[in-house]
Design a protein around this motif. Sequence first.
Motif, PDB file in Angstrom:
ATOM      1  N   CYS A  87     -27.285  87.362  -8.146  1.00 11.99           N
ATOM      2  CA  CYS A  87     -26.080  86.627  -8.547  1.00 11.99           C
ATOM      3  C   CYS A  87     -25.987  85.265  -7.858  1.00 11.99           C
ATOM      4  O   CYS A  87     -26.012  85.193  -6.632  1.00 11.99           O
ATOM      5  N   ILE A  88     -25.884  84.239  -8.668  1.00 10.84           N
ATOM      6  CA  ILE A  88     -25.575  82.903  -8.146  1.00 10.84           C
ATOM      7  C   ILE A  88     -24.050  82.773  -8.193  1.00 10.84           C
ATOM      8  O   ILE A  88     -23.458  82.717  -9.275  1.00 10.84           O
ATOM      9  N   ILE A  89     -23.416  82.744  -7.032  1.00 15.89           N
ATOM     10  CA  ILE A  89     -21.959  82.686  -6.962  1.00 15.89           C
ATOM     11  C   ILE A  89     -21.525  81.274  -6.608  1.00 15.89           C
ATOM     12  O   ILE A  89     -21.732  80.804  -5.493  1.00 15.89           O
ATOM     13  N   PHE A  90     -20.956  80.592  -7.620  1.00 25.73           N
ATOM     14  CA  PHE A  90     -20.459  79.238  -7.388  1.00 25.73           C
ATOM     15  C   PHE A  90     -19.014  79.291  -6.914  1.00 25.73           C
ATOM     16  O   PHE A  90     -18.211  80.073  -7.430  1.00 25.73           O
ATOM     17  N   GLY A  91     -18.696  78.469  -5.946  1.00 26.03           N
ATOM     18  CA  GLY A  91     -17.317  78.333  -5.511  1.00 26.03           C
ATOM     19  C   GLY A  91     -16.984  76.861  -5.368  1.00 26.03           C
ATOM     20  O   GLY A  91     -17.869  76.011  -5.259  1.00 26.03           O
ATOM     21  N   PHE A  92     -15.691  76.545  -5.385  1.00 28.32           N
ATOM     22  CA  PHE A  92     -15.252  75.160  -5.225  1.00 28.32           C
ATOM     23  C   PHE A  92     -14.142  75.169  -4.180  1.00 28.32           C
ATOM     24  O   PHE A  92     -13.216  75.968  -4.257  1.00 28.32           O
TER      25      PHE A  92
ATOM     26  N   GLN B 282     -31.264  76.398  -9.464  1.00 28.74           N
ATOM     27  CA  GLN B 282     -31.393  75.168 -10.250  1.00 28.74           C
ATOM     28  C   GLN B 282     -31.025  75.409 -11.706  1.00 28.74           C
ATOM     29  O   GLN B 282     -30.353  74.591 -12.335  1.00 28.74           O
ATOM     30  N   LYS B 283     -31.459  76.534 -12.258  1.00 27.53           N
ATOM     31  CA  LYS B 283     -31.150  76.831 -13.655  1.00 27.53           C
ATOM     32  C   LYS B 283     -29.645  77.069 -13.826  1.00 27.53           C
ATOM     33  O   LYS B 283     -29.059  76.664 -14.824  1.00 27.53           O
ATOM     34  N   ALA B 284     -29.044  77.720 -12.846  1.00 24.70           N
ATOM     35  CA  ALA B 284     -27.604  77.990 -12.919  1.00 24.70           C
ATOM     36  C   ALA B 284     -26.809  76.685 -12.873  1.00 24.70           C
ATOM     37  O   ALA B 284     -25.823  76.522 -13.598  1.00 24.70           O
ATOM     38  N   ILE B 285     -27.245  75.757 -12.029  1.00 23.59           N
ATOM     39  CA  ILE B 285     -26.561  74.457 -11.949  1.00 23.59           C
ATOM     40  C   ILE B 285     -26.671  73.731 -13.291  1.00 23.59           C
ATOM     41  O   ILE B 285     -25.698  73.180 -13.801  1.00 23.59           O
ATOM     42  N   ALA B 286     -27.864  73.755 -13.874  1.00 23.16           N
ATOM     43  CA  ALA B 286     -28.062  73.101 -15.177  1.00 23.16           C
ATOM     44  C   ALA B 286     -27.175  73.741 -16.242  1.00 23.16           C
ATOM     45  O   ALA B 286     -26.574  73.045 -17.068  1.00 23.16           O
ATOM     46  N   ARG B 287     -27.070  75.080 -16.207  1.00 24.76           N
ATOM     47  CA  ARG B 287     -26.219  75.773 -17.186  1.00 24.76           C
ATOM     48  C   ARG B 287     -24.744  75.403 -16.996  1.00 24.76           C
ATOM     49  O   ARG B 287     -24.024  75.127 -17.949  1.00 24.76           O
ATOM     50  N   LEU B 288     -24.329  75.379 -15.741  1.00 27.82           N
ATOM     51  CA  LEU B 288     -22.943  75.035 -15.427  1.00 27.82           C
ATOM     52  C   LEU B 288     -22.640  73.606 -15.875  1.00 27.82           C
ATOM     53  O   LEU B 288     -21.577  73.319 -16.427  1.00 27.82           O
ATOM     54  N   ARG B 289     -23.589  72.715 -15.663  1.00 22.89           N
ATOM     55  CA  ARG B 289     -23.436  71.308 -16.054  1.00 22.89           C
ATOM     56  C   ARG B 289     -23.308  71.194 -17.566  1.00 22.89           C
ATOM     57  O   ARG B 289     -22.466  70.480 -18.092  1.00 22.89           O
ATOM     58  N   ARG B 290     -24.190  71.922 -18.273  1.00 24.61           N
ATOM     59  CA  ARG B 290     -24.141  71.876 -19.739  1.00 24.61           C
ATOM     60  C   ARG B 290     -22.809  72.432 -20.223  1.00 24.61           C
ATOM     61  O   ARG B 290     -22.202  71.918 -21.150  1.00 24.61           O
TER      62      ARG B 290
END
Lengths: 239, 239
Positions: free
Chosen positions: A26-31, A145-153
């Motif tokens: 799991c790639i867990i993004f937080g802000f 990296q793939k998760a960041i690209a997906r989130l960006r898209r």
Amino acid sequence: MEAAKDANLQLNYYQKEDQVLLAVDCIIFGFDKEDLKILLVKRNLEPEKGKWSLIGGFLKKNENLDQAAVRVLKTLTGLSDIYMEQLHTYSNVDRDPGQRTISVAYYALIDVNAHRFGDIQMDSANWFDVKKAPHLIFDHNEMVQKAIARLRRRALTKPIGFELLPEKFTMRQLQTLYESILDKKLDKRNFINKINSLDVLVKLNEKDMTVSRKGSYLYVFDKEKYEKKVEEDGFNFKI
Amino acid sequence: MEAAKDANLQLNYYQKEDQVLLAVDCIIFGFDKEDLKILLVKRNLEPEKGKWSLIGGFLKKNENLDQAAVRVLKTLTGLSDIYMEQLHTYSNVDRDPGQRTISVAYYALIDVNAHRFGDIQMDSANWFDVKKAPHLIFDHNEMVQKAIARLRRRALTKPIGFELLPEKFTMRQLQTLYESILDKKLDKRNFINKINSLDVLVKLNEKDMTVSRKGSYLYVFDKEKYEKKVEEDGFNFKI
């Protein structure tokens, strides 16, 4: 009977195939109101013990992958009812030097400050700025990296923020979130126009007075309109 | 020595985990100048023998999933060097009544007319209009629906057609492709303006005379510009 026997004989072909271990990571993004972060843990098993890793676990007999991802996240962090999405399945033959393991990556979005962590020992887990993530085990950097690209898209074609921001937020915080996802500075006036044209925000008659003497108006998402926009074909958030 | 022994002991935890069969299934889209189609095969093994199915096969020890998808496509159809993309991994516990099998779906895009099929026995395989696909085994209809949604999203944000159209094509054929992917009629003038603004086409000094007495100009994709547009953040092909 003959037919059933026939069928049984034919089903034997399943037995001849190679089985593999299947894991979820799991790639867990937080802000945290300023930066986009990911949650990493120190691996406590060989191989690569002591190195930073995504949170993961093996698929069990009685669950599907979505359930495994929810279980892994819940067991390790105490978090549930989190936005998660399957990202990609990683399968290079030697990706895990312990034993061949195929890994299905999921990404999750959470508001860093709204959550108290459960079982996880926070001395072995840490939030990292996505741009300063350490070297991770196996192919986990590739997953990030793939998760960041997906989130960006996703941010370019759907409204985003609901899962990452506190319930009430300022326009500046929303812009900062977009800037950290897209990794570029945005023009304030263009951003406000663009966001307003989406028609997913409700301006409150309430101000955040911590940011300046005049204060900044707080906003909430109109959940219904937001979900509708997410369901639609998508738009182009070119700024 | 101690450390190595320790590591070996710890590696035993891999052995305790449940292993599963992993398969790939391919949604093969084709375009025959009029309709968007998918290639289906009649399943020749139990369970669900004789029913229509996607083309699939099990992952082998010495290959990753991309390689498995290429192998399956090549073995069954003779096709290679095809555009393929991983779509989603399906894992419901009872999805395959034969034995628990996790399936990674891939989708492929090909020009129906440019290919001669190899090993596949075409009496047990057929192209179906995506809107008239039969009931498929397991969760294959769900896979097809997700692939159509992905293709549609891709067509809205990236140029598409390179893989589905013959090398030279008329503007009308390109519009028909978009109409069949998006499943709606498009206004001719808007479509031409939108496509021209993408700047990925080269107009040839050559006409297709089969369509009308006046004939229709033929176009080719500028592969370099096309690839660049595909790499970019995406645009919004709202028509």
